[in-house]
Design a protein around this motif. Structure first.
Motif, mmCIF file in Angstrom:
data_model
loop_
_atom_site.group_PDB
_atom_site.id
_atom_site.type_symbol
_atom_site.label_atom_id
_atom_site.label_comp_id
_atom_site.label_asym_id
_atom_site.label_seq_id
_atom_site.Cartn_x
_atom_site.Cartn_y
_atom_site.Cartn_z
ATOM 1 N N MET A 1 0.945 -1.154 0.093
ATOM 2 C CA MET A 1 0.024 -0.095 -0.144
ATOM 3 C C MET A 1 0.997 1.112 0.091
ATOM 4 O O MET A 1 1.371 1.806 1.134
ATOM 5 C CB MET A 1 -0.833 -0.100 1.247
ATOM 6 N N GLU A 2 1.185 1.645 -1.221
ATOM 7 C CA GLU A 2 2.121 2.931 -1.379
ATOM 8 C C GLU A 2 1.826 3.804 -2.415
ATOM 9 O O GLU A 2 2.618 4.597 -2.914
ATOM 10 C CB GLU A 2 3.561 2.124 -1.814
ATOM 11 N N ASN A 3 0.671 4.183 -2.403
ATOM 12 C CA ASN A 3 -0.028 4.776 -3.482
ATOM 13 C C ASN A 3 -0.345 6.186 -2.859
ATOM 14 O O ASN A 3 -0.677 7.153 -3.598
ATOM 15 C CB ASN A 3 -1.028 4.416 -4.313
ATOM 16 N N GLU A 4 -0.395 6.329 -1.250
ATOM 17 C CA GLU A 4 -0.918 7.619 -0.588
ATOM 18 C C GLU A 4 0.016 8.510 -0.576
ATOM 19 O O GLU A 4 1.099 7.949 -0.371
ATOM 20 C CB GLU A 4 -1.573 7.092 0.681
ATOM 21 N N PRO A 5 -0.102 9.959 -0.557
ATOM 22 C CA PRO A 5 1.021 10.792 -0.397
ATOM 23 C C PRO A 5 1.495 10.616 1.080
ATOM 24 O O PRO A 5 0.561 10.324 2.205
ATOM 25 C CB PRO A 5 0.121 12.228 -0.492
ATOM 26 N N HIS A 6 2.541 10.849 1.584
ATOM 27 C CA HIS A 6 3.345 10.747 2.693
ATOM 28 C C HIS A 6 2.771 11.864 3.653
ATOM 29 O O HIS A 6 2.859 11.806 4.852
ATOM 30 C CB HIS A 6 4.772 10.920 2.718
ATOM 31 N N ILE A 7 2.112 13.034 3.033
ATOM 32 C CA ILE A 7 1.667 14.130 3.682
ATOM 33 C C ILE A 7 0.142 14.130 3.456
ATOM 34 O O ILE A 7 -0.241 13.728 2.664
ATOM 35 C CB ILE A 7 2.306 15.477 3.329
ATOM 36 N N GLN A 8 -0.641 14.211 4.317
ATOM 37 C CA GLN A 8 -2.131 14.388 4.374
ATOM 38 C C GLN A 8 -2.481 15.967 4.197
ATOM 39 O O GLN A 8 -2.031 16.827 4.600
ATOM 40 C CB GLN A 8 -2.852 14.000 5.562
ATOM 41 N N VAL A 9 -3.408 16.157 3.140
ATOM 42 C CA VAL A 9 -3.812 17.367 2.800
ATOM 43 C C VAL A 9 -5.611 17.469 3.301
ATOM 44 O O VAL A 9 -6.154 16.640 2.398
ATOM 45 C CB VAL A 9 -3.633 17.975 1.598
ATOM 46 N N ASP B 1 6.795 14.577 16.571
ATOM 47 C CA ASP B 1 5.725 15.389 17.142
ATOM 48 C C ASP B 1 4.449 15.539 16.500
ATOM 49 O O ASP B 1 3.404 16.412 16.788
ATOM 50 C CB ASP B 1 6.340 16.868 17.343
ATOM 51 N N SER B 2 4.204 15.050 15.299
ATOM 52 C CA SER B 2 2.952 15.150 14.511
ATOM 53 C C SER B 2 1.749 14.439 15.300
ATOM 54 O O SER B 2 1.975 13.524 15.917
ATOM 55 C CB SER B 2 3.092 14.230 13.052
ATOM 56 N N LYS B 3 0.662 14.983 15.227
ATOM 57 C CA LYS B 3 -0.362 14.738 15.999
ATOM 58 C C LYS B 3 -1.102 13.399 15.475
ATOM 59 O O LYS B 3 -1.186 13.217 14.467
ATOM 60 C CB LYS B 3 -1.491 15.898 16.029
ATOM 61 N N GLN B 4 -1.911 12.498 16.447
ATOM 62 C CA GLN B 4 -2.428 11.412 16.076
ATOM 63 C C GLN B 4 -3.897 12.214 15.113
ATOM 64 O O GLN B 4 -4.305 13.081 15.513
ATOM 65 C CB GLN B 4 -3.093 10.720 17.102
ATOM 66 N N LYS B 5 -4.276 11.656 13.933
ATOM 67 C CA LYS B 5 -4.873 12.168 13.124
ATOM 68 C C LYS B 5 -6.200 11.234 13.129
ATOM 69 O O LYS B 5 -6.306 9.975 13.644
ATOM 70 C CB LYS B 5 -4.258 11.955 11.677
ATOM 71 N N PRO B 6 -7.556 11.534 12.812
ATOM 72 C CA PRO B 6 -8.640 11.012 12.650
ATOM 73 C C PRO B 6 -8.743 9.403 12.008
ATOM 74 O O PRO B 6 -9.247 8.709 12.404
ATOM 75 C CB PRO B 6 -9.624 11.708 11.898
ATOM 76 N N ASP B 7 -7.627 9.239 11.111
ATOM 77 C CA ASP B 7 -7.611 8.014 10.482
ATOM 78 C C ASP B 7 -6.525 7.057 11.080
ATOM 79 O O ASP B 7 -6.358 6.122 10.762
ATOM 80 C CB ASP B 7 -7.130 8.111 8.975
ATOM 81 N N ASN C 1 -0.133 9.247 12.051
ATOM 82 C CA ASN C 1 0.350 10.336 12.323
ATOM 83 C C ASN C 1 1.285 10.989 11.330
ATOM 84 O O ASN C 1 2.111 11.976 11.500
ATOM 85 C CB ASN C 1 1.301 10.272 13.841
ATOM 86 N N ARG C 2 0.697 10.731 10.091
ATOM 87 C CA ARG C 2 1.210 11.595 8.961
ATOM 88 C C ARG C 2 1.129 12.962 9.026
ATOM 89 O O ARG C 2 -0.132 13.410 9.429
ATOM 90 C CB ARG C 2 0.533 11.051 7.485
ATOM 91 N N THR C 3 1.938 13.836 8.555
ATOM 92 C CA THR C 3 2.051 15.358 8.717
ATOM 93 C C THR C 3 0.652 15.617 7.931
ATOM 94 O O THR C 3 0.355 15.173 6.724
ATOM 95 C CB THR C 3 3.049 15.980 8.070
ATOM 96 N N ALA C 4 -0.164 16.505 8.525
ATOM 97 C CA ALA C 4 -1.453 17.213 7.935
ATOM 98 C C ALA C 4 -1.488 18.652 7.725
ATOM 99 O O ALA C 4 -1.304 19.333 8.836
ATOM 100 C CB ALA C 4 -2.792 16.556 8.707
ATOM 101 N N ILE C 5 -1.680 19.094 6.479
ATOM 102 C CA ILE C 5 -1.871 20.348 6.348
ATOM 103 C C ILE C 5 -3.626 20.639 5.919
ATOM 104 O O ILE C 5 -4.055 20.136 5.075
ATOM 105 C CB ILE C 5 -1.091 21.027 5.334
ATOM 106 N N LEU C 6 -4.032 21.679 6.643
ATOM 107 C CA LEU C 6 -5.501 21.841 6.580
ATOM 108 C C LEU C 6 -5.377 23.139 5.464
ATOM 109 O O LEU C 6 -4.680 24.032 5.712
ATOM 110 C CB LEU C 6 -6.343 22.125 7.745
ATOM 111 N N VAL C 7 -6.294 23.121 4.545
ATOM 112 C CA VAL C 7 -6.347 24.168 3.780
ATOM 113 C C VAL C 7 -7.764 24.509 3.460
ATOM 114 O O VAL C 7 -8.746 23.899 3.192
ATOM 115 C CB VAL C 7 -5.844 23.700 2.197
ATOM 116 N N VAL C 8 -8.048 25.826 3.742
ATOM 117 C CA VAL C 8 -9.388 26.191 3.857
ATOM 118 C C VAL C 8 -9.841 27.296 2.847
ATOM 119 O O VAL C 8 -9.137 28.226 2.346
ATOM 120 C CB VAL C 8 -9.740 27.502 5.228
#
Length: 267
Positions: A70-78, A199-205, A208-215
């Protein structure tokens, strides 16, 4: 090779069952036959190549041939926080941003949102959005189907922003920082080049992949008050350039820029 997301309970050690709309698609649309190969994923931890062995009216059984990485997901969450747009634009945002690699969608209602939000229609609309995301994820050979939240109020969204490692709000006024510098600052602050930092936070999924929220704002944009409140909640105001983009275009443009700067668009 056709790809299907199926519930984890439909997997056994050596076989997988496909039911419902996916079984109908295989039998009636694809005209599948025993011996055909497909890919099945539970959308979380397991993905396999499987050979069809039994096609019944409401269910298809396939023998697992091999486990797949399972290697098709970005390493960073957006995470795309999208103010509810008019018509079927939200469907377009979900479909195209899923193809590009968005990890999560958070619809919300802001000051200038034109759509009249009706809670009674929420369940049906959310079900449709989830189906669109699933089909787009299958088409794009994603390993996971993005999560889609029920629509939030503006205050709820600002509270939700605390779950992300960094937040960006797209704003057309001149004070917006360029997206490239903002994304690099977000990645650098995580200290991981897009990978999950200590130090990345635990995510809903559960990751703990780094997550960037874009509004992304509605057709009428954000008010200055909303931008100030978002900045107080930790979001950076960013610009997508001198041109004014439609709300659905802004979501796709911002996502593409973020993934490119994170090295997820072709290296």
């Amino acid at each position: 090779m056709q790809r299907y997301f199926v519930d984890g309970t439909q997997f056994s050690a050596d076989s997988v069952r496909i039911t419902g709309d996916d079984a109908h698609h295989l039998i009636r649309v694809m005209r599948a036959e025993p011996g055909d190969l497909i890919i099945c994923s539970d959308g979380a931890n397991r993905e396999v190549e499987a050979e069809l062995v039994l096609l019944e009216k409401q269910e298809v059984t396939a023998r697992i041939v091999r486990e797949l990485p399972m290697e098709n997901e970005p390493h960073i969450q957006v995470w795309i926080a999208q103010s509810l747009p008019k018509g079927d634009k939200m469907e377009t945002v979900i479909q195209k941003c899923t193809e590009l690699g968005a990890a999560r969608f958070i619809p919300f209602v802001s000051e200038r949102t034109v759509v009249q939000y009706e809670a009674k229609k929420e369940a049906k609309r959310l079900e449709r959005w989830q189906k669109i995301a699933k089909e787009a994820a299958e088409q794009a050979h994603r390993n996971r189907v993005p999560d889609i939240s029920a629509p939030l109020t503006w205050k709820q969204l600002l509270a939700e922003a605390a779950q992300a490692d960094s937040g960006l709000i797209c704003y057309e006024k001149p004070q917006g920082q360029g997206i490239r510098a903002a994304v690099q600052a977000a990645i650098d602050s995580a200290g991981c080049g897009g990978q999950a930092g200590a130090d990345s936070k635990q995510k809903p999924d559960g990751t703990n992949r780094t997550a960037i929220l874009v509004v992304i704002g509605p057709e009428g944009g954000f008010s200055e008050r909303e931008v100030a409140e978002a900045e107080s909640a930790g979001c950076r105001a960013i610009s997508l350039g001198r041109r004014i983009l439609r709300t659905e275009t802004a979501a796709m443009a911002a996502l593409s820029c973020i993934l490119y700067e994170a090295g997820e668009m072709g290296g």
